[in-house]
Design an enzyme around this catalytic site. Sequence first.
Site, short mmCIF file in Angstrom:
data_model
loop_
_atom_site.label_atom_id
_atom_site.label_comp_id
_atom_site.label_asym_id
_atom_site.label_seq_id
_atom_site.Cartn_x
_atom_site.Cartn_y
_atom_site.Cartn_z
N SER A 123 0.84 -1.20 0.00
CA SER A 123 0.00 0.00 0.00
C SER A 123 0.87 1.25 0.00
O SER A 123 2.08 1.17 0.21
CB SER A 123 -0.89 0.02 1.25
OG SER A 123 -0.10 0.30 2.38
N LYS A 124 0.23 2.36 -0.24
CA LYS A 124 0.95 3.63 -0.23
C LYS A 124 1.59 3.87 1.14
O LYS A 124 2.66 4.42 1.25
CB LYS A 124 0.01 4.77 -0.60
CG LYS A 124 0.64 6.15 -0.41
CD LYS A 124 -0.01 7.17 -1.28
CE LYS A 124 0.41 8.60 -1.02
NZ LYS A 124 1.21 8.89 0.13
#
Length: 506
Positions: free
Chosen positions: A263-264
């Site tokens: 994920s970011k």
Amino acid sequence: MTTSANVRVRFAPSPTGPLHIGGVRTALYNYLFARQHGGQFVFRIEDTDSNRFVPGAEQYILESFRWLGIDFDEGVSFGGDKGPYRQSERRHIYKQYVQQLLDSGKAYIAFDTPEELSAAREAVPNFQYDASTRMKMRNSLSLSKDETERLIREGANYVVRFLIEPGEDVVVHDLIRGDVHINSRVLDDKVLYKAADELPTYHLANIVDDHLMQISHVIRGEEWLPSAPLHVLLYRAFGWEDTMPQFAHLPLLLKPDGKGKLSKRDGDRLGFPVFPLEWKDPATGEVSRGYREDGYLPEAVINFLALLGWNPGTEQELLSLQELVEQFDLSKCSKAGAKFDYVKAAWFNHEYILKKSDAELLPAFTSLLSANSVEATDEQALAVLGMMKGRVNFVKELWPLCKFFFVAPTEYDEKTVRKRWKEYSPTQMNELKELLSSLDDFSIESQEAAVHAWIEAKEYKMGDVMNAWRLTLVGEGKGPGMFEISAFLGKAETLKRMKKAIAELP
Ligand code: GLU
């Protein structure tokens, strides 16, 4: 093995924000597959969900591929005879196919309001709109024909739902995962069309377009695997089984340090970008870093991504785009998720910096120098690049290592002084300075011969002399060979730096 004839693949992002690095990998695999088979690669924009539309996202995606050197044959901004390639411009086409499903009884109209739907969800545990519940809801199957027509005439809001018959074994033939079986009982009557915005949902638009654009292979992320049985059923409902594309669902990209999807936040936490280019969120103004702005070479990003989920089955890790096109094999992609090894990404960048000529790296290096207020000739910059590029993973890391070539030291590293500046160093450095100033030829070879002869005659220790000399020119204990440094600085600058150091050091 796929025959080369008629390979047509597509990358079909929804413009909901910056392209995630996993999406770049998906596009890359499609590209490699298309090029290997001499097929076509189509760029389609899936923008039927207007609530999630983000301005600038489409341009961002296109610019990312331009930077990476991934090119398309057809699609938004590329042209082609199967357009328009932006789904929001294809409403009239979808309407016709929705009608086809309604007419053949494969789909029906549902009037349930959001309130009615949430009431149903509360009343029935694990509520699903399907064969077990649909007759209790308000739709064209449970209401009379007259009632249905009346509601439509009066402008009631409605959606079109896919009629799923339970108890059917649905098989998705996946080139990576083999046959994936699912019983249609677990599927719900998916919404295919919303009258409110006169637009189809992702599922319908996706299938209709893959069919009309004659897509032969759907290569996409594993997150779309749960939708695939529904897509198979849609192909069947339209009577398009014979031209149904082959599916390949790529393995997930996993967190570098554990299980779970990349994920970011992992990027923010561990310090690496998850987007190809820098992205400024138009709503919040928040800026997310990108591979390009972080100093990655596009070739390195391509090579790194290509090996996340596939490998050539040999020890070879450095593969050019051409080699990737030749060796890529969809059926050899792994089913298991691929750990996102961002440390390895930096290693790839290092390797690609080494592969680049000094001239190719010059523009990036020159702008790094200007950013640090250094004006250097191309000749100087090239000379430094040649000496130093092998020491870094990123061009920007060259500045702290190369600063001394352009800016004389203003201070001297304490530790190095303590260790390298002996009581006899000033005498030795004065002698060396005299010797160098007497040289007409200041080339590496000429200096080397003279200095070695002098050290031998005086019976000095080579290490003592070189370490002290380095301190005078560099200010610390690092850097390339001393004669390379002095030859680059030239006689005047070399002598000036030595004089200053002799005066300032204890
Ligand atoms: N629009 C979908 C996406 O954003 C496409 C999925 C597919 O390739 O079918 O990824």
